[in-house]
Motif scaffolding. Structure first.
Motif, PDB file in Angstrom:
ATOM      1  N   HIS A 305     109.240-105.225 123.118  1.00 41.78           N
ATOM      2  CA  HIS A 305     109.520-105.338 121.695  1.00 41.78           C
ATOM      3  C   HIS A 305     108.547-106.293 121.009  1.00 41.78           C
ATOM      4  CE1 HIS A 305     113.378-103.590 122.986  1.00 41.78           C
ATOM      5  NE2 HIS A 305     113.525-103.200 121.738  1.00 41.78           N
ATOM      6  N   TYR A 318     112.483-109.610 112.789  1.00 38.54           N
ATOM      7  CA  TYR A 318     112.206-108.259 113.280  1.00 38.54           C
ATOM      8  C   TYR A 318     112.185-108.262 114.801  1.00 38.54           C
ATOM      9  CZ  TYR A 318     110.515-107.331 108.527  1.00 38.54           C
ATOM     10  OH  TYR A 318     110.404-107.200 107.176  1.00 38.54           O
ATOM     11  N   LEU A 320     111.080-105.147 116.929  1.00 40.17           N
ATOM     12  CA  LEU A 320     110.605-103.791 116.700  1.00 40.17           C
ATOM     13  C   LEU A 320     110.341-103.064 118.013  1.00 40.17           C
ATOM     14  CD1 LEU A 320     108.056-104.689 113.876  1.00 40.17           C
ATOM     15  CD2 LEU A 320     110.423-103.929 113.610  1.00 40.17           C
ATOM     16  N   GLY A 351     102.179-101.558 111.830  1.00 43.29           N
ATOM     17  CA  GLY A 351     103.428-101.320 111.126  1.00 43.29           C
ATOM     18  C   GLY A 351     103.565-102.233 109.936  1.00 43.29           C
ATOM     19  N   ILE A 353     105.793-104.428 107.191  1.00 40.79           N
ATOM     20  CA  ILE A 353     107.034-105.187 107.131  1.00 40.79           C
ATOM     21  C   ILE A 353     107.279-105.563 105.674  1.00 40.79           C
ATOM     22  CG2 ILE A 353     106.871-106.069 109.490  1.00 40.79           C
ATOM     23  CD1 ILE A 353     105.731-108.663 108.356  1.00 40.79           C
TER      24      ILE A 353
END
Length: 355
Positions: A305, A318, A320, A351, A353
């Motif tokens: 993660h 987070y 993720l 990614g 955020i």
């Protein structure tokens, strides 16, 4: 849902993924790289917060574990390196195309760093060398030799003379003058050095290794000023805060710590401890980093993660998923709310955020 021309669709991590049918086009390395398909998660859900083509972009092409990744200071390109001994260069926007791949070392690449102005790139390797690259032309300028063991980490100065510091399994800390391209100082420690970083003024080097201590080396006095104890296992990553007042450390004891490195800080310099991520039997060199505004921190984790914490409240913002191997490094985009992660599953993820 409309299907884009020439795209296939597949499931990845429970999400519908559009897979552009495109191969890496690169003339610097033979076709051993193979098929590179950048996967963009189909847009939907919350409002977009970045200029990425899709909320998540998956970059594939490496033939081995990816140990390090960085954004160029202008935020438009990415470099990554790992077990396949190659440096990959990617575009951040659009389809995130791979623009070049260089066979850079004779051993695994453990760390990559851009210079402060982005004109130079440095790669540290298990072949006991650091390579210095001209970023615009991707030509190697110099192979820095001098370590007698694996070079685990390197970092460039932010201010003053152009310098590079490096830490190695030979227990030495070396400082390189990038104008003469030679080592100007070498300090011998008792234990292997796994992580190094300059302070804001580039007159001190903070480093850590297998003795669980974080040490501050003064370049003018050529001596250690002080050590900071608190971690219970090997230090694997260090990063200076954007304002230069603090340093972030990641350790195999599965904690992140923030340390006050200002000149007149209290004797107890550890100000905050963060938990949640994991190290495991792989004992990878999991790195850590700050967001540009200093409000968030991130770290690699062996549980696959990506973790991001709030620096003030210390809670996890987070966690993720997506990777299928140890996440070795997570870094923040210099201008936008975007994070980049690289993993032992051979892939990278971009990614967005919340800003």
């Amino acid at each position: 849902m409309a299907k884009r021309p020439n795209d296939d669709f597949s499931m990845a991590g429970g999400a519908l993924v559009a897979v552009p049918q495109k191969k890496i086009r690169n003339e610097l390395v033979p076709t051993s790289i193979g098929d590179n398909r950048n996967k963009a998660v189909v847009e939907g859900g919350p409002p977009r917060t970045s200029s990425l083509q899709a909320p998540i972009m998956q970059l594939t092409g490496h033939q081995g574990e990816v140990y390090s990744c960085k954004f160029h200071p202008d935020g438009k390109t990415i470099v990554s390196g790992g077990h396949d001994r190659q440096l990959f260069f990617w575009k951040v926007y659009g389809d995130c195309e791979n623009t070049a791949a260089l066979i850079a070392h004779k051993g695994s690449i453990l760390d990559v760093q851009f210079s402060a102005d982005g004109n130079m790139l440095f790669s540290a390797s298990t072949d006991k060398t650091i390579c210095m690259w001209d970023n615009p032309t991707l030509q190697r300028i110099k192979k820095l030799k001098g370590h007698s063991g694996i070079v685990n980490s390197c970092h460039t100065s932010k201010r003053g003379p152009q310098m590079l510091c490096s830490g190695s399994d030979d227990a030495s800390l070396k400082i390189w003058d990038l104008r003469t391209r030679k080592a100007t100082q070498s300090f011998k420690d008792e234990y292997q050095i796994l992580a190094v970083t300059f302070n804001e003024n580039s007159d001190q080097i903070i480093y850590g290794g297998i003795d669980n201590l974080i040490k501050v080396y003064d370049l003018r006095k050529c001596a250690i000023l002080y050590s900071m104890a608190g971690h219970l296992d090997t230090i694997t990553g260090l990063a200076s805060s954007p304002d230069g007042s603090f340093v972030l450390s990641n350790s195999m004891d599965s904690t992140l710590r923030i340390w006050d490195i200002r000149p007149f800080a209290p004797q107890e310099r550890c100000t905050k401890v963060f938990q949640g991520h994991q190290h495991n039997f792989e004992k990878n060199l999991l790195r850590c980093s700050w967001s540009p505004d200093g409000t968030k921190i991130s770290a690699g984790s062996a549980d696959r993660h990506v973790y991001i914490w709030d620096t003030h409240y210390r809670h996890i913002l987070y966690k993720l998923p997506g990777h299928n191997g140890s996440v070795n490094e997570v870094v923040f985009h210099p201008n936008e709310p975007i994070v980049l992660s690289c993993s032992s599953d051979k892939d990278l993820f971009l990614g967005e955020i919340e800003p």
